[in-house]
Design a protein around this motif. Structure first.
Motif, PDB file in Angstrom:
ATOM      1  N   ASN A 161       0.850  -1.192   0.000  1.00  0.00           N
ATOM      2  CA  ASN A 161       0.000   0.000   0.000  1.00  0.00           C
ATOM      3  C   ASN A 161       0.885   1.242   0.000  1.00  0.00           C
ATOM      4  N   THR A 162       0.691   2.099  -0.969  1.00  0.00           N
ATOM      5  CA  THR A 162       1.557   3.271  -1.105  1.00  0.00           C
ATOM      6  C   THR A 162       1.365   4.281   0.021  1.00  0.00           C
ATOM      7  N   ASN A 163       0.311   4.134   0.796  1.00  0.00           N
ATOM      8  CA  ASN A 163       0.076   5.028   1.934  1.00  0.00           C
ATOM      9  C   ASN A 163       0.874   4.623   3.169  1.00  0.00           C
ATOM     10  N   ILE A 164       1.509   3.455   3.125  1.00  0.00           N
ATOM     11  CA  ILE A 164       2.330   2.994   4.246  1.00  0.00           C
ATOM     12  C   ILE A 164       3.731   3.564   4.079  1.00  0.00           C
ATOM     13  N   ASN A 165       4.155   4.410   5.012  1.00  0.00           N
ATOM     14  CA  ASN A 165       5.471   5.033   4.868  1.00  0.00           C
ATOM     15  C   ASN A 165       6.547   4.196   5.549  1.00  0.00           C
ATOM     16  N   SER A 168       6.508   3.228   9.324  1.00  0.00           N
ATOM     17  CA  SER A 168       5.422   2.406   9.850  1.00  0.00           C
ATOM     18  C   SER A 168       5.901   1.004  10.192  1.00  0.00           C
ATOM     19  N   TYR A 171       5.614  -1.408   7.294  1.00  0.00           N
ATOM     20  CA  TYR A 171       6.549  -1.344   6.170  1.00  0.00           C
ATOM     21  C   TYR A 171       7.482  -2.556   6.236  1.00  0.00           C
TER      22      TYR A 171
END
Length: 243
Positions: A161-165, A168, A171
């Motif tokens: 998911n590209t919203n997971i930095n 996190s 990650y």
């Protein structure tokens, strides 16, 4: 300024290799990192390896080991005709080696034996053919075959998911170990991309040269890239690899 250039999977496409070198205007000042799979698919695998052996005399080069390079080494040393290999580009390679001298074959064996499993540079950028599985990194990998067979690294990057930095807990731990990771092995064309593709901090430089795609070179510092023509256009009388 010296460029650091990473080269995708070549798969016997000597015409593509020489073409993209001209397009990228390669000079003796460029450092070159090759991600493996120099052979199998198109008909000029020996020419590719001869070119790379000579290139070492003029340029700083790192040559990574790919799974197809392992197949070829086993064939040249032991006569091993793996059926899976023959179905996936090996037949063209066997045919191309039939007329070579023992001296040339010895030089190629030596080149293949000296390939690196991976390369880690001074700013924590990792280069390898396929991937690795150990959450503590390549130094802890239990099976060297992972370096040239693993696809889970790229599959995880594609599915992330590209919203997971990066900070996190979700990650992937493997990704956090290195600033950037450069791979080949799994063509970007599988996800409908025809150019070097970034997912998370993974860069995939295999743009399908074994099949209907192009051979790519990427400048890792500014991400400029160059590509050959599609391989079927360069070898109109050949079929390349089977999927």
């Amino acid at each position: 300024m010296e460029r650091i250039l990473v080269v995708g999977d070549i798969h016997g496409g000597f015409k593509a290799l020489t073409q993209v070198f001209k397009i990228a205007n390669i000079s003796n000042n460029d450092q070159l990192i090759f991600l493996g799979d120099y052979v199998d698919g198109w008909s000029e695998s020996p020419q590719v390896i001869d070119f790379l052996i000579n290139l070492k005399q003029t340029n700083a080069c790192i040559f990574i080991r790919g799974n197809h390079d392992v197949y070829l080494l086993n064939y040249l040393k032991n006569g091993d005709l793996d059926p899976t290999w023959l179905m996936h580009g090996g037949s063209a390679t066997v045919n191309s080696y039939e007329t070579l001298s023992k001296k040339t074959i010895f030089k190629h064996i030596q080149f293949l034996e000296e390939l690196h499993s991976y390369y880690l540079d001074s700013v924590n950028r990792l280069f390898l053919h396929a991937g690795f599985t150990h959450m503590r990194g390549v130094d802890f990998e239990r099976y060297n075959e992972s370096f040239y067979w693993d696809r889970t690294l790229w599959e995880t990057a594609v599915a992330l998911n590209t919203n997971i930095n990066k900070d996190s807990d979700l990650y992937p731990k493997r990704f956090k170990l290195y600033n950037e990771i450069y791979i080949g092995h799994t063509p970007t064309t599988h996800i409908s991309s025809t150019i070097p593709t970034q997912k998370a901090n993974i860069w995939n430089i295999d743009t399908g040269a074994a099949f209907n795609g192009k051979l790519s070179i990427l400048n890792i510092n500014n991400k400029e890239f160059w590509q050959s023509n599609s391989l079927p256009n360069l070898y109109p009388n050949e079929k390349g690899r089977n999927h």
